[in-house]
Design a protein around this motif. Structure first.
Motif, mmCIF file in Angstrom:
data_model
loop_
_atom_site.group_PDB
_atom_site.id
_atom_site.type_symbol
_atom_site.label_atom_id
_atom_site.label_comp_id
_atom_site.label_asym_id
_atom_site.label_seq_id
_atom_site.Cartn_x
_atom_site.Cartn_y
_atom_site.Cartn_z
ATOM 1 N N LYS A 103 0.828 -1.208 0.000
ATOM 2 C CA LYS A 103 0.000 0.000 0.000
ATOM 3 C C LYS A 103 0.868 1.266 0.000
ATOM 4 O O LYS A 103 0.520 2.288 -0.599
ATOM 5 C CB LYS A 103 -0.919 -0.038 1.221
ATOM 6 N N ARG A 104 2.039 1.179 0.654
ATOM 7 C CA ARG A 104 2.934 2.327 0.734
ATOM 8 C C ARG A 104 3.791 2.508 -0.515
ATOM 9 O O ARG A 104 4.509 3.486 -0.637
ATOM 10 C CB ARG A 104 3.861 2.170 1.945
ATOM 11 N N GLY A 105 3.730 1.525 -1.416
ATOM 12 C CA GLY A 105 4.562 1.606 -2.610
ATOM 13 C C GLY A 105 6.010 1.241 -2.345
ATOM 14 O O GLY A 105 6.927 1.774 -2.983
ATOM 15 N N SER A 106 6.235 0.321 -1.402
ATOM 16 C CA SER A 106 7.601 -0.073 -1.037
ATOM 17 C C SER A 106 8.280 -0.808 -2.174
ATOM 18 O O SER A 106 7.636 -1.381 -3.050
ATOM 19 C CB SER A 106 7.575 -0.967 0.207
ATOM 20 N N GLY A 107 9.600 -0.809 -2.133
ATOM 21 C CA GLY A 107 10.391 -1.536 -3.111
ATOM 22 C C GLY A 107 10.617 -2.968 -2.682
ATOM 23 O O GLY A 107 9.932 -3.497 -1.806
ATOM 24 N N LEU A 108 11.625 -3.583 -3.312
ATOM 25 C CA LEU A 108 11.891 -5.006 -3.089
ATOM 26 C C LEU A 108 12.154 -5.322 -1.626
ATOM 27 O O LEU A 108 11.609 -6.283 -1.073
ATOM 28 C CB LEU A 108 13.091 -5.424 -3.949
ATOM 29 N N GLN A 109 12.980 -4.504 -0.982
ATOM 30 C CA GLN A 109 13.328 -4.771 0.415
ATOM 31 C C GLN A 109 12.101 -4.669 1.310
ATOM 32 O O GLN A 109 11.883 -5.502 2.191
ATOM 33 C CB GLN A 109 14.410 -3.809 0.884
ATOM 34 N N GLY A 110 11.264 -3.652 1.098
ATOM 35 C CA GLY A 110 10.063 -3.486 1.915
ATOM 36 C C GLY A 110 9.062 -4.603 1.707
ATOM 37 O O GLY A 110 8.469 -5.109 2.665
ATOM 38 N N LEU A 111 8.876 -5.028 0.453
ATOM 39 C CA LEU A 111 7.918 -6.088 0.156
ATOM 40 C C LEU A 111 8.390 -7.437 0.679
ATOM 41 O O LEU A 111 7.599 -8.373 0.805
ATOM 42 C CB LEU A 111 7.674 -6.163 -1.357
ATOM 43 N N GLY A 112 9.680 -7.540 0.995
ATOM 44 C CA GLY A 112 10.201 -8.749 1.626
ATOM 45 C C GLY A 112 9.726 -8.917 3.051
ATOM 46 O O GLY A 112 9.993 -9.954 3.684
ATOM 47 N N ALA A 113 8.989 -7.897 3.557
ATOM 48 C CA ALA A 113 8.360 -7.952 4.889
ATOM 49 C C ALA A 113 9.382 -8.255 5.988
ATOM 50 O O ALA A 113 10.485 -7.729 5.957
ATOM 51 C CB ALA A 113 7.202 -8.952 4.877
ATOM 52 N N MET A 114 9.002 -9.135 6.941
ATOM 53 C CA MET A 114 9.856 -9.398 8.097
ATOM 54 C C MET A 114 10.810 -10.556 7.835
ATOM 55 O O MET A 114 10.397 -11.587 7.310
ATOM 56 C CB MET A 114 9.000 -9.710 9.328
ATOM 57 N N ARG A 115 12.050 -10.387 8.209
ATOM 58 C CA ARG A 115 13.025 -11.474 8.116
ATOM 59 C C ARG A 115 12.857 -12.395 9.316
ATOM 60 O O ARG A 115 12.500 -11.959 10.418
ATOM 61 C CB ARG A 115 14.441 -10.910 8.098
ATOM 62 N N ALA A 116 13.161 -13.666 9.110
ATOM 63 C CA ALA A 116 13.054 -14.635 10.207
ATOM 64 C C ALA A 116 14.051 -14.310 11.310
ATOM 65 O O ALA A 116 13.784 -14.530 12.496
ATOM 66 C CB ALA A 116 13.288 -16.051 9.683
ATOM 67 N N SER A 117 15.207 -13.759 10.942
ATOM 68 C CA SER A 117 16.227 -13.382 11.914
ATOM 69 C C SER A 117 16.759 -12.012 11.566
ATOM 70 O O SER A 117 17.107 -11.756 10.410
ATOM 71 C CB SER A 117 17.372 -14.409 11.919
ATOM 72 N N THR A 118 16.769 -11.121 12.536
ATOM 73 C CA THR A 118 17.279 -9.768 12.331
ATOM 74 C C THR A 118 18.201 -9.401 13.496
ATOM 75 O O THR A 118 18.268 -10.105 14.506
ATOM 76 C CB THR A 118 16.142 -8.739 12.234
ATOM 77 N N GLN A 119 18.885 -8.283 13.339
ATOM 78 C CA GLN A 119 19.821 -7.839 14.362
ATOM 79 C C GLN A 119 19.544 -6.384 14.699
ATOM 80 O O GLN A 119 19.390 -5.549 13.805
ATOM 81 C CB GLN A 119 21.263 -8.012 13.857
ATOM 82 N N LEU A 120 19.454 -6.081 15.984
ATOM 83 C CA LEU A 120 19.250 -4.711 16.428
ATOM 84 C C LEU A 120 20.552 -3.938 16.318
ATOM 85 O O LEU A 120 21.629 -4.516 16.156
ATOM 86 C CB LEU A 120 18.743 -4.695 17.881
ATOM 87 N N ASN A 121 20.463 -2.609 16.423
ATOM 88 C CA ASN A 121 21.670 -1.776 16.331
ATOM 89 C C ASN A 121 22.676 -2.118 17.425
ATOM 90 O O ASN A 121 23.885 -1.944 17.246
ATOM 91 C CB ASN A 121 21.290 -0.291 16.424
ATOM 92 N N SER A 122 22.184 -2.627 18.552
ATOM 93 C CA SER A 122 23.067 -2.995 19.663
ATOM 94 C C SER A 122 23.863 -4.252 19.367
ATOM 95 O O SER A 122 24.844 -4.561 20.062
ATOM 96 C CB SER A 122 22.243 -3.221 20.929
ATOM 97 N N GLY A 123 23.440 -5.000 18.348
ATOM 98 C CA GLY A 123 24.088 -6.266 18.033
ATOM 99 C C GLY A 123 23.283 -7.474 18.470
ATOM 100 O O GLY A 123 23.572 -8.608 18.069
#
Length: 440
Positions: free
Chosen positions: A141-161
């Protein structure tokens, strides 16, 4: 899906997403809803089968609902029954323009979980397949690109590590609810979930049920598409990392090397570079301005593309990211030579023993000053005296960095410009010198 199948899929996903980190502990984000309650029981079952894995749960109380304290009490009692370490953390949400309440609550939640979780533990989140599909449609709906349409990753990392994992991401809501019903797991219901005023609730309550009733296997099909999008984004990221390695000069970007790339690869390099610095992604329009101004600017042009948290600047053929700062760097009086001095912007000025300037005499007062760029000095190895501004320009230091460079004075005599040069009249082979460590 049978309950044993739910656990097997959960356990397989958890092991894959955590890897060797799983032994460092698991912190469950517990809200009291059916998703997080089932997640907590699955994590407890997993930890019992793998002795030695420490498990805890954290409830973040935003105070946005009149029932928040009641939900907190429910989570407290649940963890007590299961003999799971538990803590509740209160956060306050400050209204921000152009940022949704949902996004503010999410950011505050992640920050609180990260701050209060066990050291080195992995955050375990309860987002599931239906949440993933909702996120896809919101981004669409926001018109996101490839990265946005990939939605949530199964594993991510916060800025703290710290790592976050989503072991339920491929499980549908109906399977999670069936698991809770099979084992009689009580949970709370957030009354706000029924309000279609929020986009996510409208998709959840009206749109996606209609699509799933019309198209068999709709959610698994969307998940496959999301997986393909993520794979394509991963390939692009690999190319971007290779290009960034070519273009990078310390913390900055070589404009000449960036210009040698195709336009699409230029955009990906800038996005990756900014993303590595924790900067929110610029819009397509802003990205166009960045590339246009930096690649087409004349040598002496003042490039300055302002983003939310800082700006893109160019100097001497390099692209810089400059963080906005309202900190005033005032003069600091040093009653004695100390190893560390904290500056107003969080940087640490550290004293070392070695080749530099002589130690101050008994009648010489040491001060740290800033911005005295017209002060004259004769650096070691330089011909004659000239202004600090002249010498820093010769050293190719960007103009916006010069006012924040610490300058060491003995009484009113400038003896050192930290990180660059020392006064030849005060040099000493067995003396002292200073270095600056950036704020974390």
């Amino acid at each position: 899906m049978e309950s044993t199948g739910v656990f097997k899929q959960f356990a397989s996903a958890l092991e894959k997403q955590c890897g060797d980190r799983i032994g460092q502990g698991l912190t469950v984000a517990l809200s009291g809803g059916v998703d997080s309650v089932v997640l907590l029981h699955l994590c407890q079952q997993f930890s019992q089968l793998h002795s030695g894995i420490q498990l805890e749960a954290i409830y973040v109380n935003h105070g946005l609902s009149d029932n928040a304290d009641m939900w907190q009490q429910f989570c407290t009692e649940l963890c007590a029954q299961l003999n799971i370490s538990f803590q509740a953390v209160g956060v306050s949400i400050e209204a921000k323009t152009r940022t949704s309440l949902e996004a503010q609550a999410r950011d505050a939640r992640y920050a609180a979980l990260d701050r209060h979780a066990m050291a080195s533990s992995t955050l375990v989140l309860g987002q599931h397949a239906d949440d993933q599909v909702e996120t896809f449609f919101i981004r669409l709906k926001r018109g996101s690109g490839l990265q946005g349409l990939g939605a949530m990753r199964a594993s991510t990392q916060l800025n703290s590590g710290r790592y976050c994992v989503r072991p339920l991401i491929d499980l549908e809501r109906k399977d999670i609810e069936a698991f809770a019903q099979t084992f009689g797991l009580s949970h709370i219901e957030d009354e706000s979930n029924k309000s279609d005023e929020f986009d996510r609730n409208f998709l959840r309550n009206q749109v996606i049920p209609l699509l799933t009733s019309r198209f068999k296997g709709f959610i698994p099909s969307v998940l496959r598409s999301i997986s393909l999008l993520q794979a394509q984004q991963s390939l692009i990221d690999e190319i971007a990392m290779s290009d960034l390695a070519v273009c990078r000069r310390d913390k900055n970007i070589s404009v000449v090397d960036l210009a040698a790339l195709s336009e699409l690869r230029q955009s990906n390099v800038v996005r990756l570079w900014l993303g590595n610095k924790g900067v929110n992604m610029p819009s397509q329009k802003q990205l166009g301005q960045i590339l246009n101004q930096t690649l087409n600017a004349k040598e002496d042009a003042q490039v300055n593309v302002q983003l939310q948290a800082g700006s893109i600047k160019c100097y001497n053929g390099l692209m810089y990211w400059v963080v906005n700062s309202e900190v005033t760097l005032a003069e600091i009086l040093c009653t004695e030579l100390t190893s560390d001095v904290e500056l107003a912007d969080g940087r640490i000025l550290t004293l070392f023993v070695g080749k530099g300037v002589r130690r101050p005499l008994a009648d010489e007062q040491v001060t740290i000053r800033f911005g005295q760029l017209n002060e004259k000095i004769k650096p070691i190895g330089k011909p004659g005296r000239n202004t600090v501004k002249h010498w820093l320009k010769e050293a190719k230091v960007p103009s916006w960095e010069r006012p924040s460079i610490p300058m060491i004075y003995y009484n009113d005599a400038l003896v050192a410009v930290v990180g660059f040069f020392v006064n030849a009249d005060y040099k000493a082979s067995s003396g002292v010198f200073w270095q600056v460590q950036d704020a974390e």
